[in-house]
Design a protein around this motif. Structure first.
Motif, PDB file in Angstrom:
ATOM      1  N   UNK A   1       0.834  -1.206   0.000  1.00  7.27           N
ATOM      2  CA  UNK A   1       0.000   0.000   0.000  1.00  7.27           C
ATOM      3  C   UNK A   1       0.865   1.252   0.000  1.00  7.27           C
ATOM      4  N   UNK A   2       1.922   1.241   0.805  1.00  4.63           N
ATOM      5  CA  UNK A   2       2.840   2.375   0.820  1.00  4.63           C
ATOM      6  C   UNK A   2       3.557   2.546  -0.494  1.00  4.63           C
ATOM      7  N   UNK A   3       3.967   1.424  -1.091  1.00  5.31           N
ATOM      8  CA  UNK A   3       4.656   1.478  -2.387  1.00  5.31           C
ATOM      9  C   UNK A   3       3.753   2.060  -3.465  1.00  5.31           C
ATOM     10  N   UNK A   4       2.472   1.645  -3.448  1.00  4.03           N
ATOM     11  CA  UNK A   4       1.542   2.129  -4.470  1.00  4.03           C
ATOM     12  C   UNK A   4       1.356   3.644  -4.381  1.00  4.03           C
ATOM     13  N   UNK A   5       1.257   4.162  -3.161  1.00  2.49           N
ATOM     14  CA  UNK A   5       1.096   5.605  -2.972  1.00  2.49           C
ATOM     15  C   UNK A   5       2.311   6.356  -3.510  1.00  2.49           C
ATOM     16  N   UNK A   6       3.491   5.831  -3.218  1.00  3.18           N
ATOM     17  CA  UNK A   6       4.710   6.492  -3.691  1.00  3.18           C
ATOM     18  C   UNK A   6       4.816   6.450  -5.215  1.00  3.18           C
ATOM     19  N   UNK A   7       4.463   5.312  -5.803  1.00  4.10           N
ATOM     20  CA  UNK A   7       4.582   5.188  -7.260  1.00  4.10           C
ATOM     21  C   UNK A   7       3.586   6.085  -7.986  1.00  4.10           C
ATOM     22  N   UNK A   8       2.438   6.348  -7.348  1.00  6.54           N
ATOM     23  CA  UNK A   8       1.435   7.234  -7.955  1.00  6.54           C
ATOM     24  C   UNK A   8       1.716   8.708  -7.664  1.00  6.54           C
ATOM     25  N   UNK A   9       2.721   8.987  -6.833  1.00  6.54           N
ATOM     26  CA  UNK A   9       3.024  10.370  -6.481  1.00  6.54           C
ATOM     27  C   UNK A   9       1.979  11.010  -5.598  1.00  6.54           C
ATOM     28  N   UNK A  10       1.296  10.210  -4.784  1.00  7.13           N
ATOM     29  CA  UNK A  10       0.198  10.713  -3.961  1.00  7.13           C
ATOM     30  C   UNK A  10       0.578  10.944  -2.501  1.00  7.13           C
ATOM     31  N   UNK A  11       1.821  10.712  -2.144  1.00  9.18           N
ATOM     32  CA  UNK A  11       2.205  10.862  -0.735  1.00  9.18           C
ATOM     33  C   UNK A  11       2.275  12.339  -0.365  1.00  9.18           C
ATOM     34  N   UNK A  12       1.601  12.701   0.712  1.00  6.95           N
ATOM     35  CA  UNK A  12       1.559  14.097   1.131  1.00  6.95           C
ATOM     36  C   UNK A  12       2.337  14.336   2.421  1.00  6.95           C
ATOM     37  N   UNK A  13       3.149  13.376   2.836  1.00  2.00           N
ATOM     38  CA  UNK A  13       3.958  13.535   4.029  1.00  2.00           C
ATOM     39  C   UNK A  13       3.527  12.637   5.162  1.00  2.00           C
ATOM     40  N   UNK A  14       4.395  12.564   6.165  1.00  2.00           N
ATOM     41  CA  UNK A  14       4.165  11.683   7.316  1.00  2.00           C
ATOM     42  C   UNK A  14       2.944  12.130   8.104  1.00  2.00           C
ATOM     43  N   UNK A  15       2.192  11.134   8.617  1.00  3.66           N
ATOM     44  CA  UNK A  15       1.038  11.430   9.467  1.00  3.66           C
ATOM     45  C   UNK A  15       0.967  10.366  10.554  1.00  3.66           C
ATOM     46  N   UNK A  16       0.576  10.720  11.776  1.00  4.16           N
ATOM     47  CA  UNK A  16       0.593   9.772  12.898  1.00  4.16           C
ATOM     48  C   UNK A  16      -0.234   8.517  12.673  1.00  4.16           C
ATOM     49  N   UNK A  17      -1.308   8.610  11.912  1.00  5.78           N
ATOM     50  CA  UNK A  17      -2.207   7.475  11.746  1.00  5.78           C
ATOM     51  C   UNK A  17      -2.163   6.852  10.353  1.00  5.78           C
TER      52      UNK A  17
END
Length: 328
Positions: free
Chosen positions: A125-141
């Protein structure tokens, strides 16, 4: 066969070093490209062969063996599993069968741990977000998974691979439980700090991660059926790097979709490449294309075992890795 080179038919492309050695030692009929032979192609090629080198994708059943004539004397399987070969019928027809046991133990155990971590820590799930360029930064949850340390790992099938998985899991702080046809010797149990369960049902109900590491035999087909899958905790994870037929894939899919099992990591499938499309859609499932043995070192060692089995047979001796029906 003094003075005559064995004719060896190879059904798939192997590592170049293995194919070169086969050609040096025997009259090797190699596959020009890495596509499976059709059944008719394999029958035609095998009629003129002394030795057949198949892989897990080739079905060597009774009708196939009846159609190939009487020349074939050895099936030197490129792989450890032989559930795609009718070993009993081959024996009746005077054909020996060999395999390549032991060489993939560490590779498959590595992949089992990789899947356990991938599912519990939501790595795809984390890899998919990074590959799509959708990561908006670290969040506690964000992407909260679970810690593997302290979890109970249940190992179904405590052979070489199961024990290798246990050693790795112990290093991650997991508690080892297992079910096997035969209980391990006390010194091995002590080394692995493993708890034996005579009842598979009782073990399944108590573990947090279940790793399937038993072979596919008539007695293990759908060993993890709908009834047993329902015994698992809702927070539990199932990982299978052994054989797809051991798990009822449709029942597993239904339970994953319903949230009755937390997740699954699969490298093998009940119907080969014909995977339940609903299974592909699930975010709590990690699917791999049968990569458990996919290391250059492992595939080379498999080839070396195939060569040794054929050469020993050619020298008039019993192949060191001969498979007989009583072993299955």
């Amino acid at each position: 066969m003094p003075g005559k080179r064995l004719t060896v038919v190879v059904t798939r492309r192997l590592l170049e070093r293995v194919e070169t050695r086969l050609s040096e030692l025997f009259d090797a009929k190699l596959r020009p490209d890495d596509t499976p032979m059709t059944r008719d192609e394999m029958i035609a090629a095998t009629r003129d062969a002394d030795v057949l080198v198949p892989t897990i994708t080739d079905e060597i059943d009774a009708p196939f063996l009846a159609a190939i004539g009487d020349r074939l004397k050895l099936i030197a399987n490129y792989g450890a599993g032989v559930d795609h070969i009718d070993v009993a019928t081959a024996r009746q027809r005077g054909i020996l069968v060999s395999n390549t046991p032991g060489v993939l133990t560490e590779d498959t155990a590595d992949m089992t741990m990789a899947l356990i971590l991938a599912v519990t820590r939501r790595i795809p799930e984390g890899l998919a977000v990074m590959q799509k360029g959708e990561w908006e930064g670290w969040a506690p949850n964000a992407f909260l998974g679970g810690r593997v340390g302290g979890r109970r790992l249940g190992i179904l099938g405590m052979g070489r691979i199961g024990q290798a998985v246990a050693r790795r899991a112990r290093a991650f702080g997991m508690q080892i439980h297992y079910h096997n046809r035969k209980r391990l010797r006390p010194e091995i149990e002590e080394e692995l700090e493993a708890t034996y369960w005579d009842s598979l049902d009782q073990m399944i109900a108590r573990v947090d991660v279940l790793s399937v590491n038993c072979p596919h035999t008539p007695s293990t087909f759908h060993l993890m059926n709908a009834r047993r899958l329902k015994l698992m905790k809702p927070q539990a994870v199932l990982v299978n790097t052994s054989r797809g037929e051991v798990v009822d894939e449709n029942a597993l899919t239904r339970m994953l979709r319903a949230g009755e099992i937390a997740g699954a990591g699969l490298d093998v499938y009940e119907h080969g490449t014909d995977i339940n499309p609903r299974l592909r859609e699930l975010r709590n499932v990690v699917l791999l294309p049968h990569m458990g043995s996919a290391t250059e070192e492992g595939r080379l060692e498999m080839g070396e075992k195939v060569l040794l089995n054929i050469k020993t047979f050619d020298d008039g001796h019993r192949p060191p890795d001969q498979v007989v029906p009583g072993m299955l």
